[in-house]
Design an enzyme around this catalytic site. Structure first.
Site, PDB file in Angstrom:
ATOM      1  N   ASP A 171       0.866  -1.180   0.000  1.00 57.07           N
ATOM      2  CA  ASP A 171       0.000   0.000   0.000  1.00 57.07           C
ATOM      3  C   ASP A 171       0.902   1.229   0.000  1.00 57.07           C
ATOM      4  O   ASP A 171       2.133   1.122   0.083  1.00 57.07           O
ATOM      5  CB  ASP A 171      -0.963  -0.036   1.184  1.00 57.07           C
ATOM      6  CG  ASP A 171      -0.264   0.306   2.479  1.00 57.07           C
ATOM      7  OD1 ASP A 171       0.963   0.480   2.474  1.00 57.07           O
ATOM      8  OD2 ASP A 171      -0.942   0.387   3.503  1.00 57.07           O
ATOM      9  N   ASP A 173      -7.675  -7.463   0.767  1.00 52.11           N
ATOM     10  CA  ASP A 173      -6.729  -7.653   1.869  1.00 52.11           C
ATOM     11  C   ASP A 173      -7.437  -7.224   3.128  1.00 52.11           C
ATOM     12  O   ASP A 173      -8.320  -6.361   3.090  1.00 52.11           O
ATOM     13  CB  ASP A 173      -5.471  -6.785   1.695  1.00 52.11           C
ATOM     14  CG  ASP A 173      -5.723  -5.348   2.112  1.00 52.11           C
ATOM     15  OD1 ASP A 173      -6.351  -4.610   1.331  1.00 52.11           O
ATOM     16  OD2 ASP A 173      -5.351  -4.962   3.241  1.00 52.11           O
TER      17      ASP A 173
END
Lengths: 376, 376
Positions: free
Chosen positions: B92, B271
């Site tokens: 991320d 996720d």
């Protein structure tokens, strides 16, 4: 239980043997990982078996009695069924834990009244009850209920305590002989030699213990703070008295060097929390010396954790990565270090066995003890 | 990176595809275990690969930047070499972590100044720097730097924030195109749709993001407290706009039911920390519903942890034993629950893939969502 003494080292008192239990064989000298509450901390059962290659694990009567408790253990069908470890198990008697609870216990002729460290509840351990508890837990090897004296200890206290331990032993043996295993497999009771660091008390105790001709014999009350030289002196004295044809278990010992020195004095079995506890604090034992992962020097060392290590963690993770895990507070750090250290201890006793067989144990031991003392 | 869309479900927008990266393929729909600091908490790498069968894991740029830091990661040769996970990795951008640091950051046109949660030190993340950092980490899929808005969020704030996220995206793309991967394997940049729970903002964002024709596209700013129905409404709207021939990643989602509902709306990648975080707190997800191991009812249930589970922990440990481990504060409890939950999530998306292939995804999903809602 059966003990076969295969080889005795010509240059030392080191012995190579095999213990056969209802749950499999133990090649000696052996190291037993400690599974206090029925689990070796941070290690899966399959890792113990397949990666660490532990032959036997230890459980703590005091902890198991408090949690999960006897009702659950009995309904599970004993500790083997409860925790899924199907190899041999040894349980201590709670004597050491009760000794550690200095402020929370009262010792009388009958036994020990203590307060649980979990909820403060009051409990009574007598020699008889400790036998009953260990019947419920169902370990292959169970220990007599003793008083573990602190160090240093006044002669008078050590002497009186020893007599109490001997009286308790008789009560343990009586109860043990009156009762049957609960789960079909045989249990063996090991008595424990005490006597602090006093030669005459240790001699007296070893003679008393030897007279029972038990399946195996233990030495307790060492590795409680005394200098290593005194520990070795006591071990040597006691091993000279205990039967040669029965395994000898030195309780709670120790560092890798302590283990090698005591093997040389005739000890066959060891247990210690050091590989797991020190591992959780970032200390790795290796054949080249100890590594403290808290040290900044490892932060950019991308070599395998231990190039000569035998466990998967040694090749799959780098020193820098595991150091990072400790710094970041990741559970995986203690998990890796615990497996590494336990596998190293198993490797160490495995090498000791090999060198006893090959006849060069003493020279190998001298070399290893030097290596082990290094700080990397 | 290549995405092959193999099958679209006739009764829903669910898709079955394959993403090919420089570190291997990802069958979609896919779930990515979260490895915040380069480790999936309490899980060994070989367990992720062989037991959980994760296809890709996620790392957090914010955490990895702070610890171990870019110097170490660069010298290791990137995150794959550092942590030993040789499959695909996604990082991320730090946008979500920066959003979580409400009191510790200041947002400007240029980027975000924030104080480290570890030592309070001051850092600046700009879109350009976040690209540079992710080049150093070396994940196969990297994310644009965005502002993740909280929920609820005023329309005006959400609208201005969205425009900023879009301007930042252009800067990310420019920097990404000016730079090269450091370690030989290709990296793909996914832009992120924002817009809180406002239909017109989400539509505007999805159209903007779609126009870049990136290798894959993500939806952020959901699962931050809004009702599930609003999440689904936004997902459906956005999936109707994003390109069909590129994978769609819904960030930070979610419960097993959330995952199935969003698969039905056209999401390919997920996720979430839930399987590991809830696992560490004693919650197990199973195909029959959820189990809270803190509940006393499990203390004498000696059945396997999950008779239908696919991981070794499901068959090798009992509910009663794992409950005991949690009660005794043994690390092994969280270790077991984390593996179980991650393996269950992988099983769930694997079943979803199978049912999309077999053409009965919708009816299977309806049945599963009902089961998953149960508390055992």
């Amino acid at each position: 239980m059966h003990f076969e003494l295969k080889i005795t080292d010509p240059q030392s008192a080191a012995r190579r043997g095999v213990i056969t239990t209802g749950h499999g064989v133990i090649e000696t000298p052996a190291f037993m990982p400690v599974g206090t509450a029925g689990a070796v901390k941070a290690v899966h059962m399959r890792e113990l078996k397949d990666d660490i290659k532990a032959q036997i694990i230890l459980g703590n009567t005091y902890h198991l009695y408090l949690r999960p408790g006897l009702e659950i253990l009995a309904r599970a069908g004993g500790l083997h069924m409860f925790n899924g470890w199907h190899g041999p198990i040894l349980t201590d008697s709670g004597g050491y834990q009760v000794y550690s609870l200095t402020e929370r216990r009262k010792l009388t002729e009958n036994g020990v009244v203590f307060n649980s460290h979990i909820d403060g509840s009051k409990h009574l351990f007598t020699p008889e009850y400790v036998m009953d508890i260990q019947r419920v837990i169902g370990a292959d090897i169970i220990m007599a209920f003793d008083e573990c004296t602190p160090w240093p200890c006044a002669y008078d206290y050590a002497s009186k305590s020893l007599d109490l331990t001997h009286r308790w032993l008789k009560r343990c043996i009586t109860r043990f002989n009156e009762t049957e295993p609960h789960y079909g497999h045989q249990q063996s009771l090991f008595p424990i030699v005490q006597g602090s660091t006093f030669r005459d008390l240790r001699k007296k105790s070893a003679e008393e213990i030897a007279s029972y001709n038990a399946d195996g014999n233990a030495i307790g009350g060492l590795s409680v703070g005394e200098p290593a030289e005194q520990m070795y002196e006591m071990t040597e004295l006691v091993c000279g008295i205990l039967p040669k044809d029965k395994p000898r278990y030195l309780m709670g010992v120790g560092t890798p060097s302590n283990i090698l020195e005591n093997i040389a004095l005739g000890i066959d079995m060891f247990d210690c929390v050091m590989p797991t506890r020190n591992g959780r604090n970032g200390q790795l034992f290796t054949s080249k010396g100890t590594i403290n992962l808290r040290n900044e020097k490892w932060k950019d060392n991308f070599s395998p954790l231990d190039a000569e290590g035998t466990a998967f963690v040694d090749q799959e993770y780098s020193l820098a990565y595991v150091k990072h895990l400790f710094k970041a507070g990741e559970m995986l750090g203690p998990m890796i270090a615990s497996i590494h250290n336990l596998a190293f201890y198993q490797w160490l006793v495995g090498e000791a066995r090999k060198h006893i067989e090959e006849g060069d144990f003493s020279s190998w031991k001298t070399m290893m003890v030097k290596q082990l003392a290094k700080r990397l």
